[in-house]
Design an enzyme around this catalytic site. Structure first.
Site, short mmCIF file in Angstrom:
data_model
loop_
_atom_site.label_atom_id
_atom_site.label_comp_id
_atom_site.label_asym_id
_atom_site.label_seq_id
_atom_site.Cartn_x
_atom_site.Cartn_y
_atom_site.Cartn_z
N CYS A 186 0.87 -1.18 0.00
CA CYS A 186 0.00 0.00 0.00
C CYS A 186 0.90 1.23 0.00
CB CYS A 186 -0.88 -0.02 1.26
SG CYS A 186 -1.85 1.48 1.48
N CYS A 213 -10.97 14.53 5.26
CA CYS A 213 -11.92 13.55 5.84
C CYS A 213 -11.77 13.56 7.36
CB CYS A 213 -11.65 12.15 5.28
SG CYS A 213 -11.92 12.06 3.50
N SER A 233 -14.11 5.58 -1.79
CA SER A 233 -14.40 5.72 -0.36
C SER A 233 -15.77 6.35 -0.23
CB SER A 233 -13.33 6.59 0.29
OG SER A 233 -12.08 5.97 0.13
N CYS A 260 -3.63 4.51 8.53
CA CYS A 260 -2.53 5.12 7.79
C CYS A 260 -2.38 6.58 8.19
CB CYS A 260 -2.73 4.98 6.29
SG CYS A 260 -4.29 5.64 5.71
N1 SAH Z 1 -7.68 9.44 -0.56
C1 SAH Z 1 -8.00 8.12 -0.95
C2 SAH Z 1 -7.06 7.04 -0.45
C3 SAH Z 1 -6.49 7.13 0.92
S1 SAH Z 1 -7.29 6.49 2.33
C4 SAH Z 1 -9.41 7.78 -0.53
O1 SAH Z 1 -10.06 8.59 0.12
O2 SAH Z 1 -9.90 6.73 -0.91
C5 SAH Z 1 -7.63 4.79 2.15
C6 SAH Z 1 -8.95 4.40 2.78
O3 SAH Z 1 -8.89 4.41 4.22
C7 SAH Z 1 -10.09 5.33 2.42
O4 SAH Z 1 -11.24 4.58 2.18
C8 SAH Z 1 -10.24 6.15 3.67
O5 SAH Z 1 -11.49 6.76 3.73
C9 SAH Z 1 -9.99 5.11 4.73
N2 SAH Z 1 -9.63 5.63 6.06
C10 SAH Z 1 -8.85 6.68 6.37
N3 SAH Z 1 -8.75 6.83 7.70
C11 SAH Z 1 -9.48 5.85 8.24
C12 SAH Z 1 -9.78 5.48 9.59
N4 SAH Z 1 -9.30 6.16 10.62
N5 SAH Z 1 -10.56 4.40 9.77
C13 SAH Z 1 -11.06 3.69 8.72
N6 SAH Z 1 -10.81 4.01 7.44
C14 SAH Z 1 -10.05 5.07 7.20
#
Ligand code: SAH
Length: 360
Positions: free
Chosen positions: A115, A126, A224, A343
């Site tokens: 990843c 977000c 997402s 992440c």
């Molecule tokens: N910007 C991209 C990819 C990065 S995040 C996106 O939004 O898809 C990868 C995934 O992890 C995304 O689905 C994101 O919403 C989710 N994510 C990020 N932080 C998270 C958390 N604390 N708990 C669960 N999912 C999370």
């Protein structure tokens, strides 16, 4: 005015970001034999060379010249956490300008997956995500995205069969570099990964989804989604102010029509926010007739962020309601639970500690 070749070479001086034809153009201009291009390209992308010193079949004079003209942008291991539970390894990689990004190596029964991050930081905001806390520092170059994969292969000694662009950053907010990265990664003369083994995850930048559908790169697209109504989605993700769920789904239908690739929806379950039986039924109705897969993930709690994870029974009940509607759904196996799953946390902590000691 500059010629086309000069313009493409001026694109960046990061060696890993250059295509084979660009290497050939560089060598032609320098009056050097064309076959060297294939050698250099192979060293960089097949063997994951980190320096020109490793390219032992090149004359020393050429290696020196290349190191000056087209340096290989460093992606250096700065920290690593290894899960005692499942062997997941999380890397913090430092780049030439001191910025750091995270990448994760995961072992699955169908192969090893990496990843990677597409940006240092993120500006999507977000509200449950650690990666966006400090905003966007900068885009990563195609070479820096590749560098994360090559370094992990080198450091673990393991083959990589899948790549997911799901680390820090919004890949479609760094679109041109992402496209170049995908072309290089899937080039049979380079690393040669099949596009089908690559997943790109987006928070839903609708115009980019349409654009991506036209690129002829049959990757898996992951969206997402995280909510089945716009109001809830707006609570969780500022991007929902800009694009509605209906617009995202229309774009996904087009993506499927153009590429034949099933779309994945990511749905992070937050207790009392988006995990009710009504939400599950609404989600099932939304994706009805769309060839898709839904990935449920209990929200990973992040310090300083809202939202708590749904309890396991709520997750299971949510899954069951979707299954009843014949929807492909899985609850994501949580890998590396003992090493800061979410992440962005490692990078964020490093930034905080640098800040506390005044280094920044
Ligand atoms: N910007 C991209 C990819 C990065 S995040 C996106 O939004 O898809 C990868 C995934 O992890 C995304 O689905 C994101 O919403 C989710 N994510 C990020 N932080 C998270 C958390 N604390 N708990 C669960 N999912 C999370």
């Amino acid at each position: 005015m500059k010629g086309k070749d000069e313009q493409t070479i001026a694109y960046g001086t990061d060696a890993r970001s250059l295509s084979l034809p660009e290497w050939e153009a560089y060598l032609a201009k320098a009056g050097l034999p064309r076959y060297r291009a294939g050698q250099i390209y192979g060293w960089l992308h097949k063997h994951g060379a980190e320096s020109y010193e490793e390219m032992t079949n090149l004359p020393a004079s050429l290696r020196e010249r290349l190191a000056g003209d087209l340096p290989i942008a460093p992606v250096t291991e700065a920290a690593r956490q290894v899960s005692a539970l499942d062997g997941t390894q999380k890397f913090l990689f430092e780049m030439g300008d001191g910025n750091a990004v995270e990448s994760v190596f995961m072992k699955y029964h169908h192969g090893n997956s990496v990843c990677i991050s597409s940006q240092a930081g993120c500006r999507m905001g977000c509200r449950f995500c650690a990666s966006t806390i400090g905003g966007l520092d900068r885009n990563l170059t195609p070479g820096e995205m590749l560098g994360q994969i090559y370094q992990i292969r080198r450091l673990t000694g393991e083959e990589i069969s899948n790549v997911v662009v799901m680390g820090t950053g919004e890949p479609f907010d760094n679109y041109d570099n992402l496209m170049r990265f995908l072309h290089l990664l899937t080039d049979p003369k380079g690393f040669g990964l099949s596009a089908r083994s690559v997943t790109v995850s987006t928070c839903g930048l609708v115009p980019r989804i349409y654009q991506f559908a036209e690129e002829g790169i049959p990757c898996t697209l992951a969206i997402s989604l995280h909510a089945s109504d716009d109001e809830t989605r707006r609570r969780m993700m500022p991007i929902a102010e800009k694009y509605s769920i209906a617009e995202i789904l229309a774009a996904c239908r087009t993506y499927f029509e153009k590429t034949g690739r099933r779309v994945t929806f990511e749905y992070s379950l937050a207790a009392g926010v988006n995990d009710s039986p009504e939400a599950a039924k609404a989600l099932a109705a939304l994706v009805k007739g769309l060839n898709c897969h839904i990935n449920l993930i209990p929200i990973n709690p992040v310090r300083g962020r809202e939202f708590a994870p749904s309890a396991r029974p709520s997750c299971e009940a949510f899954k069951l309601l979707l299954e009843k509607q014949a929807i492909h759904v899985t609850i994501r196996r949580e890998l590396g639970r003992d090493i800061d799953g979410a992440c962005g946390q490692l990078r964020h902590r490093q930034k905080l500690s640098a800040h506390e000691t005044g280094e920044e």
